[in-house]
Motif scaffolding. Structure first.
Motif, PDB file in Angstrom:
ATOM      1  N   UNK A   1      44.244  24.369  39.889  1.00 15.55           N
ATOM      2  CA  UNK A   1      45.497  23.908  39.521  1.00 15.55           C
ATOM      3  C   UNK A   1      46.473  25.108  40.073  1.00 15.55           C
ATOM      4  N   UNK A   2      47.553  24.644  40.571  1.00 12.28           N
ATOM      5  CA  UNK A   2      48.467  25.590  41.341  1.00 12.28           C
ATOM      6  C   UNK A   2      49.460  26.451  40.228  1.00 12.28           C
ATOM      7  N   UNK A   3      49.621  27.571  40.392  1.00 13.40           N
ATOM      8  CA  UNK A   3      50.366  28.443  39.508  1.00 13.40           C
ATOM      9  C   UNK A   3      51.876  28.128  39.711  1.00 13.40           C
ATOM     10  N   UNK A   4      52.596  27.601  38.798  1.00 10.02           N
ATOM     11  CA  UNK A   4      53.939  27.283  38.999  1.00 10.02           C
ATOM     12  C   UNK A   4      54.906  28.526  38.930  1.00 10.02           C
ATOM     13  N   UNK A 109      45.526  48.530  32.788  1.00  6.97           N
ATOM     14  CA  UNK A 109      45.726  49.782  32.153  1.00  6.97           C
ATOM     15  C   UNK A 109      46.904  50.256  33.482  1.00  6.97           C
ATOM     16  N   UNK A 110      47.766  51.137  32.657  1.00  8.58           N
ATOM     17  CA  UNK A 110      48.909  51.846  33.279  1.00  8.58           C
ATOM     18  C   UNK A 110      48.161  52.927  34.224  1.00  8.58           C
ATOM     19  N   UNK A 111      48.772  53.349  35.329  1.00 11.02           N
ATOM     20  CA  UNK A 111      49.717  52.724  36.118  1.00 11.02           C
ATOM     21  C   UNK A 111      48.817  51.652  37.003  1.00 11.02           C
ATOM     22  N   UNK A 112      49.645  50.573  37.276  1.00 12.64           N
ATOM     23  CA  UNK A 112      49.089  49.358  38.026  1.00 12.64           C
ATOM     24  C   UNK A 112      50.204  48.918  39.274  1.00 12.64           C
ATOM     25  N   UNK A 113      49.708  48.310  40.156  1.00 11.76           N
ATOM     26  CA  UNK A 113      50.672  47.880  41.218  1.00 11.76           C
ATOM     27  C   UNK A 113      50.819  46.247  41.305  1.00 11.76           C
ATOM     28  N   UNK A 114      51.381  45.692  42.104  1.00 10.34           N
ATOM     29  CA  UNK A 114      51.704  44.192  42.181  1.00 10.34           C
ATOM     30  C   UNK A 114      50.254  43.905  42.539  1.00 10.34           C
ATOM     31  N   UNK A 115      49.406  44.076  43.262  1.00  9.72           N
ATOM     32  CA  UNK A 115      48.039  43.524  43.637  1.00  9.72           C
ATOM     33  C   UNK A 115      47.306  43.354  42.564  1.00  9.72           C
ATOM     34  N   UNK A 116      47.407  44.384  41.521  1.00 10.68           N
ATOM     35  CA  UNK A 116      46.457  44.620  40.397  1.00 10.68           C
ATOM     36  C   UNK A 116      47.155  43.260  39.240  1.00 10.68           C
ATOM     37  N   UNK A 117      48.561  43.444  39.179  1.00 13.87           N
ATOM     38  CA  UNK A 117      49.112  42.361  38.157  1.00 13.87           C
ATOM     39  C   UNK A 117      48.727  40.935  38.869  1.00 13.87           C
ATOM     40  N   UNK A 118      48.645  40.658  40.344  1.00 10.59           N
ATOM     41  CA  UNK A 118      48.508  39.489  40.764  1.00 10.59           C
ATOM     42  C   UNK A 118      47.002  38.957  40.363  1.00 10.59           C
ATOM     43  N   UNK A 119      46.116  39.975  40.502  1.00 12.34           N
ATOM     44  CA  UNK A 119      44.729  39.748  40.102  1.00 12.34           C
ATOM     45  C   UNK A 119      44.572  39.123  38.658  1.00 12.34           C
ATOM     46  N   UNK A 120      45.183  40.075  37.987  1.00 12.51           N
ATOM     47  CA  UNK A 120      45.085  39.834  36.405  1.00 12.51           C
ATOM     48  C   UNK A 120      45.769  38.541  36.214  1.00 12.51           C
ATOM     49  N   UNK A 121      46.937  38.345  36.576  1.00 13.05           N
ATOM     50  CA  UNK A 121      47.580  36.884  36.383  1.00 13.05           C
ATOM     51  C   UNK A 121      46.825  35.577  36.894  1.00 13.05           C
ATOM     52  N   UNK A 122      45.902  36.035  38.167  1.00 15.41           N
ATOM     53  CA  UNK A 122      45.113  34.868  38.728  1.00 15.41           C
ATOM     54  C   UNK A 122      44.095  34.594  37.944  1.00 15.41           C
ATOM     55  N   UNK A 123      43.431  35.629  37.265  1.00 15.09           N
ATOM     56  CA  UNK A 123      42.227  35.359  36.488  1.00 15.09           C
ATOM     57  C   UNK A 123      42.432  34.540  35.314  1.00 15.09           C
ATOM     58  N   UNK A 125      45.314  32.380  34.971  1.00 14.38           N
ATOM     59  CA  UNK A 125      46.151  31.222  35.334  1.00 14.38           C
ATOM     60  C   UNK A 125      45.750  30.490  36.551  1.00 14.38           C
ATOM     61  N   UNK A 126      44.841  30.925  37.281  1.00  9.84           N
ATOM     62  CA  UNK A 126      44.416  30.577  38.558  1.00  9.84           C
ATOM     63  C   UNK A 126      45.121  31.173  39.787  1.00  9.84           C
ATOM     64  N   UNK A 127      44.699  30.964  40.954  1.00 15.40           N
ATOM     65  CA  UNK A 127      44.935  31.625  42.154  1.00 15.40           C
ATOM     66  C   UNK A 127      46.222  31.308  42.419  1.00 15.40           C
TER      67      UNK A 127
END
Length: 128
Positions: A1-4, A109-123, A125-127
């Motif tokens: 399912x695609x992330x909205x 865990x802080x600090x984090x960047x966009x790539x880390x946030x993307x990975x966590x959200x993907x895990x 909600x989905x890719x």
């Protein structure tokens, strides 16, 4: 399912600077429907008036912590299935275990960047 990419996201932190950083990272990732709350109780109030598809909350806040918010969300029948990512500067194993037991979907865990946030959200909600 695609992330909205227009999904409603609530970010919760008591530091305005951190709210701005997280908002900017989400914007970099393509999300544009982001609301803010300055602590857990303010977040709960917003969650009871608007449906959010993702909560990203800091752990350490006053008067209601992110951990307390997580427990309140999981105990509320209408909110309990809302994906929840916890953010903290502390990487204590006890905190991670407590958050997992309380039903957190992921942990950053802080600090984090966009790539880390993307990975966590993907895990959660989905890719995207």
């Amino acid at each position: 399912m695609a992330v909205d990419m227009n999904m409603s996201i609530l970010i919760v932190d008591d530091y305005k600077t951190m709210l701005r950083i997280i908002r900017n990272l989400l914007k970099q990732l393509g999300f544009n429907s982001v609301d803010e709350a300055s602590d857990g109780s303010a977040a709960l109030t917003k969650m009871r008036t608007k449906k959010y598809e993702l909560i990203i909350s800091d752990w350490n806040m006053e008067p209601m912590t992110g951990y307390q918010l997580l427990k309140e969300v999981r105990a509320d029948e209408t909110l309990k299935n809302t994906p929840f990512i916890m953010i903290t500067a502390e990487s204590k194993t006890d905190n991670v275990v407590a958050a997992k037991k309380a039903g957190v979907n992921n942990y950053i865990v802080k600090p984090f960047n966009a790539a880390t946030l993307r990975t966590k959200i993907s895990s959660v909600l989905g890719e995207f």
